[in-house]
Design a protein around this motif. Structure first.
Motif, PDB file in Angstrom:
ATOM      1  N   PHE A 151      38.913-100.153  10.778  1.00  0.00           N
ATOM      2  CA  PHE A 151      39.727 -98.940  10.795  1.00  0.00           C
ATOM      3  C   PHE A 151      40.698 -98.950   9.621  1.00  0.00           C
ATOM      4  O   PHE A 151      40.830 -97.962   8.892  1.00  0.00           O
ATOM      5  CB  PHE A 151      40.491 -98.834  12.121  1.00  0.00           C
ATOM      6  N   LEU A 152      41.369-100.072   9.415  1.00  0.00           N
ATOM      7  CA  LEU A 152      42.331-100.160   8.320  1.00  0.00           C
ATOM      8  C   LEU A 152      41.651-100.082   6.961  1.00  0.00           C
ATOM      9  O   LEU A 152      42.210 -99.524   6.009  1.00  0.00           O
ATOM     10  CB  LEU A 152      43.164-101.438   8.443  1.00  0.00           C
ATOM     11  N   ASP A 153      40.421-100.606   6.848  1.00  0.00           N
ATOM     12  CA  ASP A 153      39.654-100.448   5.610  1.00  0.00           C
ATOM     13  C   ASP A 153      39.432 -98.966   5.315  1.00  0.00           C
ATOM     14  O   ASP A 153      39.551 -98.518   4.170  1.00  0.00           O
ATOM     15  CB  ASP A 153      38.294-101.147   5.712  1.00  0.00           C
ATOM     16  N   GLY A 154      39.111 -98.206   6.359  1.00  0.00           N
ATOM     17  CA  GLY A 154      38.897 -96.770   6.192  1.00  0.00           C
ATOM     18  C   GLY A 154      40.169 -96.049   5.782  1.00  0.00           C
ATOM     19  O   GLY A 154      40.151 -95.165   4.916  1.00  0.00           O
ATOM     20  N   VAL A 155      41.299 -96.430   6.371  1.00  0.00           N
ATOM     21  CA  VAL A 155      42.580 -95.825   6.001  1.00  0.00           C
ATOM     22  C   VAL A 155      42.900 -96.141   4.548  1.00  0.00           C
ATOM     23  O   VAL A 155      43.326 -95.267   3.790  1.00  0.00           O
ATOM     24  CB  VAL A 155      43.712 -96.314   6.934  1.00  0.00           C
ATOM     25  N   GLN A 156      42.661 -97.385   4.131  1.00  0.00           N
ATOM     26  CA  GLN A 156      42.924 -97.765   2.747  1.00  0.00           C
ATOM     27  C   GLN A 156      42.034 -96.975   1.784  1.00  0.00           C
ATOM     28  O   GLN A 156      42.497 -96.493   0.746  1.00  0.00           O
ATOM     29  CB  GLN A 156      42.699 -99.260   2.557  1.00  0.00           C
ATOM     30  N   ALA A 157      40.760 -96.816   2.118  1.00  0.00           N
ATOM     31  CA  ALA A 157      39.845 -96.058   1.267  1.00  0.00           C
ATOM     32  C   ALA A 157      40.287 -94.603   1.177  1.00  0.00           C
ATOM     33  O   ALA A 157      40.284 -94.002   0.096  1.00  0.00           O
ATOM     34  CB  ALA A 157      38.422 -96.152   1.809  1.00  0.00           C
ATOM     35  N   TRP A 158      40.687 -94.035   2.299  1.00  0.00           N
ATOM     36  CA  TRP A 158      41.148 -92.650   2.311  1.00  0.00           C
ATOM     37  C   TRP A 158      42.401 -92.491   1.448  1.00  0.00           C
ATOM     38  O   TRP A 158      42.499 -91.572   0.643  1.00  0.00           O
ATOM     39  CB  TRP A 158      41.433 -92.208   3.747  1.00  0.00           C
ATOM     40  N   ALA A 159      43.363 -93.423   1.608  1.00  0.00           N
ATOM     41  CA  ALA A 159      44.606 -93.345   0.833  1.00  0.00           C
ATOM     42  C   ALA A 159      44.330 -93.511  -0.663  1.00  0.00           C
ATOM     43  O   ALA A 159      44.923 -92.810  -1.494  1.00  0.00           O
ATOM     44  CB  ALA A 159      45.598 -94.401   1.318  1.00  0.00           C
ATOM     45  N   SER A 160      43.404 -94.411  -1.012  1.00  0.00           N
ATOM     46  CA  SER A 160      43.073 -94.602  -2.426  1.00  0.00           C
ATOM     47  C   SER A 160      42.427 -93.348  -3.015  1.00  0.00           C
ATOM     48  O   SER A 160      42.724 -92.953  -4.143  1.00  0.00           O
ATOM     49  CB  SER A 160      42.110 -95.794  -2.582  1.00  0.00           C
ATOM     50  N   GLU A 161      41.552 -92.732  -2.233  1.00  0.00           N
ATOM     51  CA  GLU A 161      40.897 -91.500  -2.690  1.00  0.00           C
ATOM     52  C   GLU A 161      41.927 -90.383  -2.898  1.00  0.00           C
ATOM     53  O   GLU A 161      41.905 -89.686  -3.887  1.00  0.00           O
ATOM     54  CB  GLU A 161      39.832 -91.063  -1.693  1.00  0.00           C
ATOM     55  N   ARG A 162      42.843 -90.260  -1.946  1.00  0.00           N
ATOM     56  CA  ARG A 162      43.894 -89.228  -2.051  1.00  0.00           C
ATOM     57  C   ARG A 162      44.777 -89.480  -3.262  1.00  0.00           C
ATOM     58  O   ARG A 162      45.149 -88.548  -3.955  1.00  0.00           O
ATOM     59  CB  ARG A 162      44.741 -89.194  -0.782  1.00  0.00           C
ATOM     60  N   ALA A 163      45.088 -90.734  -3.514  1.00  0.00           N
ATOM     61  CA  ALA A 163      45.952 -91.080  -4.652  1.00  0.00           C
ATOM     62  C   ALA A 163      45.265 -90.764  -5.981  1.00  0.00           C
ATOM     63  O   ALA A 163      45.908 -90.330  -6.925  1.00  0.00           O
ATOM     64  CB  ALA A 163      46.351 -92.551  -4.596  1.00  0.00           C
ATOM     65  N   SER A 164      43.946 -90.953  -6.026  1.00  0.00           N
ATOM     66  CA  SER A 164      43.223 -90.697  -7.273  1.00  0.00           C
ATOM     67  C   SER A 164      43.087 -89.197  -7.557  1.00  0.00           C
ATOM     68  O   SER A 164      42.834 -88.792  -8.691  1.00  0.00           O
ATOM     69  CB  SER A 164      41.848 -91.346  -7.251  1.00  0.00           C
TER      70      SER A 164
END
Length: 60
Positions: free
Chosen positions: A45-58
């Motif tokens: 779950f936290l991996d998914g949150v990190q991926a989502w946050a990284s995508e949003r930041a980019s």
């Protein structure tokens, strides 16, 4: 330290936990924490949150 700065009227439960000496944060001692299968789910779950946050930041 947290017990000195937190308002017991606003956060009565948290104040009670801190005053009871429950450690806040950090790594749990060996043998404590969620079972391995639950830990695995939490980590995914936290991996998914990190991926989502990284995508949003980019996108910014």
């Amino acid at each position: 330290m947290p017990a000195q700065v937190m308002d017991p009227e606003l956060f009565p439960a948290l104040t009670a936990v801190v005053r009871a000496g429950v450690p806040l944060g950090g790594t749990p001692p060996q043998g404590e924490g969620p079972p391995p299968d639950t830990r695995f789910g939490i980590e995914r779950f936290l991996d998914g949150v990190q991926a989502w946050a990284s995508e949003r930041a980019s996108l910014r």
